[in-house]
Enzyme design. Structure first.
Site, short mmCIF file in Angstrom:
data_model
loop_
_atom_site.label_atom_id
_atom_site.label_comp_id
_atom_site.label_asym_id
_atom_site.label_seq_id
_atom_site.Cartn_x
_atom_site.Cartn_y
_atom_site.Cartn_z
N LYS A 62 11.34 2.56 7.43
CA LYS A 62 11.36 4.01 7.21
C LYS A 62 12.02 4.71 8.40
O LYS A 62 12.81 5.64 8.24
CB LYS A 62 9.93 4.53 7.00
CG LYS A 62 9.37 4.12 5.65
CD LYS A 62 7.86 4.31 5.52
CE LYS A 62 7.38 3.72 4.18
NZ LYS A 62 5.95 3.69 3.99
N GLN A 86 0.56 5.23 6.73
CA GLN A 86 0.83 3.98 6.02
C GLN A 86 -0.46 3.39 5.44
O GLN A 86 -1.47 3.26 6.14
CB GLN A 86 1.50 2.98 6.98
CG GLN A 86 1.96 1.69 6.32
CD GLN A 86 3.09 1.87 5.31
OE1 GLN A 86 3.84 2.83 5.36
NE2 GLN A 86 3.19 0.96 4.36
N ASP A 111 4.57 11.77 0.89
CA ASP A 111 4.17 10.65 0.02
C ASP A 111 3.85 11.12 -1.40
O ASP A 111 3.84 10.32 -2.33
CB ASP A 111 2.89 9.99 0.57
CG ASP A 111 3.15 8.64 1.21
OD1 ASP A 111 4.12 7.97 0.82
OD2 ASP A 111 2.35 8.26 2.09
N1 GUN Z 1 1.92 1.35 1.37
C1 GUN Z 1 2.64 0.80 0.37
N2 GUN Z 1 3.43 1.73 -0.23
C2 GUN Z 1 3.17 2.89 0.40
C3 GUN Z 1 3.68 4.23 0.24
O1 GUN Z 1 4.51 4.52 -0.63
N3 GUN Z 1 3.18 5.15 1.11
C4 GUN Z 1 2.25 4.85 2.05
N4 GUN Z 1 1.82 5.83 2.83
N5 GUN Z 1 1.76 3.63 2.22
C5 GUN Z 1 2.22 2.67 1.41
#
Ligand code: GUN
Length: 286
Positions: A53, A97, A120
């Site tokens: 990211k 996350q 998100d």
């Molecule tokens: N863990 C796996 N996919 C995601 C996501 O799209 N966002 C977040 N915050 N954690 C994740």
């Protein structure tokens, strides 16, 4: 029929080039979109996603930082950190996350993030707006899937979309987005009886099961569109989806590969949401 492959990597690249131009324009107007990612603990898969990211943000001109907290951090400490970020005008997007350690209530954390910074799209306000069809931050993987369907000119309205999986991150929201665009939507999950009766009727089949190669040619309809959300690491180290690509691609009209399908689109949509947050918070584009 041999399916056309939906190239998520190529589409993601094209969109990121366009976004980089938009970010440059925002910077000219004095706004640098900024994403802050919080990660607890040192799970290698989560670390790798978070680093991906940050790298993708940088390539698009979006600034970002990663806040690393120990897995022993308390829920209170995490909520206090989120509060500081909510009040920081330089931060436009906040992402914690997932998954979080067991002693932390994930829903408390999601609800602590300001809805204006919810890149998100997991906050109940974002989910509610998505359900009513209002402008909202849309969760990144479902947003990426819809963007792929649009980009390849795939008919949604009136078609039967079957979603296998009902997670809050993928299954539920992708079904809602397809419904918003006038598909007839069926959800299947681990307790569904005779699932093949549904999958064989799907014009669009979204597969988010989390087990390798379980959907094969005999489970799908001739000419259907197959979206494979699975990312499974095999013993030989290779990645494979939830769909048996070789057999399904002989029957489908369109299919996403793994890797280079849905995966690259997810991060791209996070960048898109961060730009949207920066524009919203700075009053540009309102
Ligand atoms: N863990 C796996 N996919 C995601 C996501 O799209 N966002 C977040 N915050 N954690 C994740």
């Amino acid at each position: 029929m041999t399916a056309q492959v939906i190239d998520g990597k190529e589409l993601a690249h094209k969109l990121r080039v366009e976004m980089a131009e938009e970010v440059a324009q925002l910077k000219n107007n004095g706004v640098t979109p900024h994403l802050t990612v919080i990660i607890l603990g040192d799970d290698p898969a989560s670390k790798s996603y978070v680093n991906g990211k940050k790298k993708a943000s940088g390539q698009t001109g979006i600034s970002s930082d990663i806040i690393e907290m120990p897995s022993s951090a308390s829920e209170q400490e995490l909520l206090e950190k989120i509060d500081v970020l909510n009040d920081d005008d330089h931060v436009h997007g906040i992402l914690v996350q997932l998954p979080l350690p067991d002693h932390i209530n994930e829903q408390h954390v999601i609800e602590a993030i300001s809805p204006d910074k919810d890149v998100d799209g997991f906050h109940p306000i974002s989910i509610g707006k998505m359900m009513t069809g209002d402008d909202a931050f849309v969760p990144c993987t479902p947003f990426g899937i819809l963007t792929m369907l649009h980009s390849y000119g795939i008919q949604i309205e009136g078609n039967h979309a079957v979603v296998i999986g009902r997670s809050n991150i993928v299954g539920k929201p992708v079904g809602q987005l397809l419904l918003n665009e006038h598909a007839t939507v069926t959800y299947c999950h681990s307790r569904t009886k005779n699932m093949t009766d549904f999958t064989r009727e799907a014009d669009i089949l979204v597969v988010a099961i989390g087990k390798p190669n379980v959907i094969r040619a005999e489970h799908i309809k001739e000419g259907s569109v197959i979206i494979d959300v699975g990312i499974n690491r095999m013993e030989d180290g290779k990645l494979t989806g939830d769909v048996d690509f070789t057999s399904a691609s002989e029957k489908a009209s369109y299919i996403t590969p793994v890797p280079k399908g849905v995966g690259p689109m997810t991060i791209t949509m996070l960048l898109q949401n961060t730009i949207k947050a920066a524009k919203g918070l700075s009053g540009i584009g309102r």
